[in-house]
Design a protein around this motif. Structure first.
Motif, PDB file in Angstrom:
ATOM      1  N   UNK A 102     -36.889  74.871  -9.512  1.00 36.32           N
ATOM      2  CA  UNK A 102     -37.099  73.489  -9.932  1.00 36.32           C
ATOM      3  C   UNK A 102     -37.142  72.528  -8.756  1.00 36.32           C
ATOM      4  N   UNK A 103     -36.254  72.740  -7.802  1.00 37.58           N
ATOM      5  CA  UNK A 103     -36.232  71.895  -6.607  1.00 37.58           C
ATOM      6  C   UNK A 103     -37.509  72.082  -5.785  1.00 37.58           C
ATOM      7  N   UNK A 104     -37.936  73.318  -5.630  1.00 39.83           N
ATOM      8  CA  UNK A 104     -39.172  73.609  -4.915  1.00 39.83           C
ATOM      9  C   UNK A 104     -40.354  72.905  -5.600  1.00 39.83           C
ATOM     10  N   UNK A 105     -40.417  73.010  -6.915  1.00 40.14           N
ATOM     11  CA  UNK A 105     -41.484  72.348  -7.659  1.00 40.14           C
ATOM     12  C   UNK A 105     -41.445  70.834  -7.487  1.00 40.14           C
ATOM     13  N   UNK A 106     -40.239  70.254  -7.526  1.00 40.41           N
ATOM     14  CA  UNK A 106     -40.111  68.813  -7.340  1.00 40.41           C
ATOM     15  C   UNK A 106     -40.633  68.397  -5.961  1.00 40.41           C
TER      16      UNK A 106
END
Length: 174
Positions: free
Chosen positions: A146-150
């Motif tokens: 999720x952090x990578x996607x953000x």
């Protein structure tokens, strides 16, 4: 700006600012919808709560309409969010299939965690569900994806110049 293309086209590229613009637009739509829903269907909810069986019959039909309208709004917001995320990935010179990594895999992991947590509530061993090492690794993996996607969608600049998905959206404003 062509709003139909902005919200519902999966072609082309958008910059970070246009993706960030989606958040206050959706927030405003949801506030207006909540106010309208409260005005239009608030009486039906009171009738259901205080009216007994008769109130349920009187308020149930309009609440069904409210549920249908809510589902339609949620579906529209999901489709628009997907279209904008795909265009933003195009700006990063990535295919829209990366949404599987950024959104679908974390969603599936979180559903598995939820199922495990609910199942652990009925466990008589007394172990806390948070101490399960497999679930801890899954939580960490979901957070990392999720952090990578953000970062990919909301923080990093797009490809400078044209790429395979279209012209640079910042070409005229740089």
């Amino acid at each position: 700006m062509n709003w139909g293309s902005y919200f519902f086209s999966f072609q082309g590229r958008i910059n970070r600012a246009k993706l960030w613009l989606f958040i206050p637009i959706v927030f405003a739509i949801e506030v207006v919808y909540f106010i309208l829903f409260s005005v239009l269907f608030g009486g039906s909810m009171i009738a259901i709560l205080k009216g007994g069986p008769g109130g349920l019959m009187a308020g149930g039909a309009s609440m069904g309409l409210g549920a249908i309208l809510t589902c339609a709004l949620v579906l529209i917001i999901i489709i628009a969010g997907l279209a904008l995320a795909v265009k933003r990935l195009h700006d990063r010179n990535k295919t829209g299939w990366w949404l599987i990594v950024f959104w679908l895999i974390p969603f599936v992991i979180n559903c598995a965690i939820l199922v495990n947590t609910i199942g652990a509530m009925h466990d008589t061993s007394g172990a806390l569900p948070m101490t399960n090492p497999v679930m801890m690794v899954l939580r960490l993996a979901s957070f990392a994806l999720g952090l990578w996607g953000f970062v990919e969608l909301y923080c990093l600049r797009g490809t400078a110049g044209d790429n395979q998905y279209g012209p640079d959206p910042l070409a005229g404003s740089v």
